[in-house]
Scaffold this motif. Structure first.
Motif, PDB file in Angstrom:
ATOM      1  N   VAL A 182       0.825  -1.219   0.000  1.00 31.80           N
ATOM      2  CA  VAL A 182       0.000   0.000   0.000  1.00 31.80           C
ATOM      3  C   VAL A 182       0.858   1.267   0.000  1.00 31.80           C
ATOM      4  CG1 VAL A 182      -2.006  -1.113   1.068  1.00 31.80           C
ATOM      5  CG2 VAL A 182      -0.264  -0.075   2.525  1.00 31.80           C
ATOM      6  N   TRP A 184       1.261   5.728   0.728  1.00 30.80           N
ATOM      7  CA  TRP A 184       1.363   6.545   1.940  1.00 30.80           C
ATOM      8  C   TRP A 184       0.273   7.610   2.047  1.00 30.80           C
ATOM      9  CZ3 TRP A 184       1.599  11.275  -0.191  1.00 30.80           C
ATOM     10  CH2 TRP A 184       2.166  11.385  -1.467  1.00 30.80           C
ATOM     11  N   LYS A 208       2.795  -4.962   3.275  1.00 32.36           N
ATOM     12  CA  LYS A 208       4.003  -4.130   3.175  1.00 32.36           C
ATOM     13  C   LYS A 208       3.526  -2.682   3.063  1.00 32.36           C
ATOM     14  CE  LYS A 208       6.744  -2.114   0.884  1.00 32.36           C
ATOM     15  NZ  LYS A 208       7.011  -0.689   1.064  1.00 32.36           N
ATOM     16  N   GLU A 211       7.202   2.794   2.955  1.00 33.44           N
ATOM     17  CA  GLU A 211       8.311   3.206   3.818  1.00 33.44           C
ATOM     18  C   GLU A 211       8.115   4.638   4.301  1.00 33.44           C
ATOM     19  OE1 GLU A 211       8.317   2.302   0.727  1.00 33.44           O
ATOM     20  OE2 GLU A 211       9.645   3.489  -0.547  1.00 33.44           O
ATOM     21  N   GLY A 261      -0.838   1.793  -5.493  1.00 31.13           N
ATOM     22  CA  GLY A 261       0.323   2.667  -5.625  1.00 31.13           C
ATOM     23  C   GLY A 261       0.393   3.202  -7.039  1.00 31.13           C
ATOM     24  N   SER A 262       1.573   3.575  -7.453  1.00 27.52           N
ATOM     25  CA  SER A 262       1.707   4.214  -8.771  1.00 27.52           C
ATOM     26  C   SER A 262       1.573   3.181  -9.893  1.00 27.52           C
ATOM     27  CB  SER A 262       3.059   4.907  -8.864  1.00 27.52           C
ATOM     28  OG  SER A 262       4.083   3.940  -8.790  1.00 27.52           O
ATOM     29  N   THR A 265       4.895   1.271 -10.567  1.00 32.51           N
ATOM     30  CA  THR A 265       5.166   0.140  -9.669  1.00 32.51           C
ATOM     31  C   THR A 265       4.174  -0.991  -9.917  1.00 32.51           C
ATOM     32  OG1 THR A 265       5.939   1.745  -8.026  1.00 32.51           O
ATOM     33  CG2 THR A 265       5.601  -0.490  -7.274  1.00 32.51           C
ATOM     34  N   CYS A 285      -4.178   1.927  -9.106  1.00 26.91           N
ATOM     35  CA  CYS A 285      -3.035   2.781  -9.450  1.00 26.91           C
ATOM     36  C   CYS A 285      -3.418   4.255  -9.619  1.00 26.91           C
ATOM     37  CB  CYS A 285      -2.352   2.204 -10.680  1.00 26.91           C
ATOM     38  SG  CYS A 285      -1.718   0.535 -10.358  1.00 26.91           S
ATOM     39  N   CYS A 319      -5.472   9.678  -5.293  1.00 30.68           N
ATOM     40  CA  CYS A 319      -5.464   9.037  -6.621  1.00 30.68           C
ATOM     41  C   CYS A 319      -6.626   9.558  -7.462  1.00 30.68           C
ATOM     42  CB  CYS A 319      -5.543   7.531  -6.465  1.00 30.68           C
ATOM     43  SG  CYS A 319      -6.924   6.989  -5.482  1.00 30.68           S
ATOM     44  N   GLU A 418       0.344  12.719 -13.382  1.00 33.30           N
ATOM     45  CA  GLU A 418      -0.223  12.784 -12.037  1.00 33.30           C
ATOM     46  C   GLU A 418       0.746  13.570 -11.154  1.00 33.30           C
ATOM     47  OE1 GLU A 418      -0.265   9.151  -9.689  1.00 33.30           O
ATOM     48  OE2 GLU A 418      -2.309   9.612  -9.054  1.00 33.30           O
TER      49      GLU A 418
END
Ligand code: NAD
Length: 515
Positions: A182, A184, A208, A211, A261-262, A265, A285, A319, A418
């Motif tokens: 996921v 942030w 996960k 970070e 996420g993006s 990725t 995404c 998003c 984006e």
């Protein structure tokens, strides 16, 4: 990204301007905070096997808030093994839906009970205003878990119309071990969107977190055990994407991966699935969503409020942000002025102040990315109508003004990429057909909106817009009951609603020959 269940953007705008109900000093609490920093594997906190950690600074003021365990392949494999053992033992997977429901409802209650701790972790970790963390992120996460808990004992299988000589049933089964990765921007809500359907249907999970925002997920894991979710059913492996994230997506022990996420990725995650065990991949995404205001917009004030909210809420780190405002030339000037007037209310402020509406950008990297794109907009000839600058540098944190570009054309980078920050690109059009064409001219297809007084026009646009969600005369209206996800490179599959179970369950056909 959507906001709170059942609350329209306009409604939430009002909601968030109410005084915060908790008026104790968040700063004092922040000083005394001892955030969880270790991975959560097999029901307990553990250091990374390598002993490595990474520093987690707060975007609020640049302060170090924790040294967090930096997991890599051995930690991920330990978590996957624990999840597999829990799944195979039946300690969770073999529980009746009603039993899982009871535990998950307790989990939701505990999330609400610990709302202040969780909200503080979220705000310190990624910079969103404390009022939003409390009233939106924690509340929505609890509601999401509760909704899936309530749903799971109300779903039936099917009997196929196969004929008199047979009985063919179609049932859903948990897949086994689900990996979740996921981002942030809504750390807790994104986690809840995975956790709800994954655990309700009997799977085990290895998460996960980003970070940039690992803290609330680590706390949630402990709360899950307190609620009665057995050890190994929910594991959290903090760390970097290229190490912990990649290891999870490559793991031969993971049956499905739910990624948010993006787009870049997301494509890697698909490759990792192909390189390993062809695990099922669900992707949520990026987006570059168009918000179209036609000449017959029923209420320009409401449209302006929604447009401002659609790009400035959560610092624009959404998003589904309505980042492209497409306005009919006849109402362009009036609309721009109204949006700018509302944008001035989104003054960047201290995220720990309950009155703040626009908090900190998650980190320096994201701040630079936003500023670079603002520069690109200027260089390509768009006009800065409002904002455009970094502010509050004296705090040591990452802040940027709400920014509005006028005179944007479809080929500009700020119309195509984006930005993931509080930057609105305004484009104008004369012909509605042109608006539809511009709106669809994007690699993304997450959300879109149209404002019109004419029912047929609204329906035509709703059909014509290539996006997973189309709003009519609103933006970011939302409820857990509706699916969320993207067309095109905005993703594969859907989160939320009963459709989320499609990502995390197998369909089994059982054919019984009756003779
Ligand atoms: P990101 O792709 O950089 O990271 C997302 C997650 O993937 C993080 O946990 C990261 O550590 C991990 N990761 C990075 N590289 C990896 C790799 N090689 N292998 C496996 N995992 C890896 O995205 P971000 O910057 O964290 O989040 C912003 C993006 O998320 C935006 O594009 C936004 O639109 C998108 N998003 C989408 C939705 C949705 O529901 N569609 C919701 C929220 C955010």
């Amino acid at each position: 990204m959507n906001l709170q269940n059942g609350v329209t953007a306009y409604g939430l705008l009002h909601f968030l301007t109410m005084p915060a109900q908790h008026n104790f000093l968040w700063h004092e609490r922040a000083v005394g905070l001892r955030p969880p920093t270790r991975a959560f594997i097999d029901g307990r906190y553990v250091t990374a096997l390598s002993g490595d950690t990474f520093p987690k600074k707060s975007p609020v003021d640049g302060r170090l808030i924790a040294d967090v365990a930096s997991c890599d392949t051995p930690d991920v494999e330990a978590a996957v093994a624990s999840a597999r053992k829990a799944f195979d033992s039946g300690v969770w997977s073999a529980k009746s839906p009603a039993q899982r429901k009871r535990v998950l409802k307790r989990f939701a209650e505990l999330i609400s009970k610990y709302e202040e701790d969780l909200a503080l972790l979220e705000t310190l970790d990624m910079g969103k205003p404390i009022s939003d963390s409390l009233k939106v992120d924690v509340a929505s996460s609890a509601r999401c878990i509760e909704w899936y808990a309530e749903a799971i004992d109300k779903i039936y299988g099917e009997v196929a119309p196969s004929g008199p000589g047979s009985l063919a049933t179609i049932t859903r089964e948990p897949m086994g071990v689900v990996g979740a990765i996921v981002p942030w921007n809504f750390p807790m809500i994104m986690t809840a969107w995975k956790l709800g359907p994954v655990l309700a249907s009997g799977n085990s999970m290895v998460l996960k977190p980003s970070e940039k925002s690992p803290l609330s997920a680590l706390r949630l894991a402990e709360i899950a055990v307190e609620a009665g979710i057995p050890a190994g059913v929910f594991n959290v492996v903090p760390g970097f994407g290229g190490t912990a994230g990649k290891a999870l997506a490559l793991s031969m022990g993971v049956d499905a991966i739910g990624f948010t996420g993006s787009t870049a990725t997301g494509k890697l995650v698909m490759q990792y699935a192909g390189q390993s065990n062809m695990k099922r991949v669900g992707l949520e995404c990026g987006g570059k969503s168009a918000n179209i205001v036609l000449a017959d917009c029923p209420d320009l004030d409401a449209a302006a409020r929604a447009a401002a909210f659609a790009i400035f809420y959560n610092q624009g780190e959404m998003c589904s942000a309505g980042s492209r405002l497409l306005v009919h030339e006849s109402v362009r000037e009036a609309m721009l002025e109204k949006v700018a007037a509302i944008a001035r209310d989104f003054k960047p402020g201290d995220p720990l102040d309950p009155a703040t509406r626009l908090g900190a950008i998650v980190d320096d990297i994201q701040l630079c990315r936003i500023l670079n794109l603002i520069d690109a907009g200027r260089q390509e000839g768009a006009r800065v109508h409002l904002g455009g600058l970094r502010v509050r540098t004296e705090t040591g944190g990452c802040y940027i003004e709400p920014t509005i570009f006028d005179g944007v054309t479809p080929g500009m980078r700020i119309a195509r990429e984006e930005i993931f920050g509080p930057v609105l690109s305004c484009l104008s059009f004369d012909d509605p057909a042109e608006a539809l064409r511009i709106a669809n001219d994007s690699e993304y297809g997450l959300a879109a909106a149209v404002w019109s007084s004419d029912l047929s026009t609204a329906h035509r646009f709703a059909r014509g817009l290539r996006a997973g969600t189309v709003y009519v005369n609103c933006y970011d209206a939302d409820d857990i009951t509706v699916p969320f996800g993207g067309y095109k490179q905005s993703g594969i599959g859907r989160d939320k609603s009963l459709h989320a179970f499609d990502k995390y369950t197998e369909l089994k056909t059982t054919w019984i020959e009756l003779g």
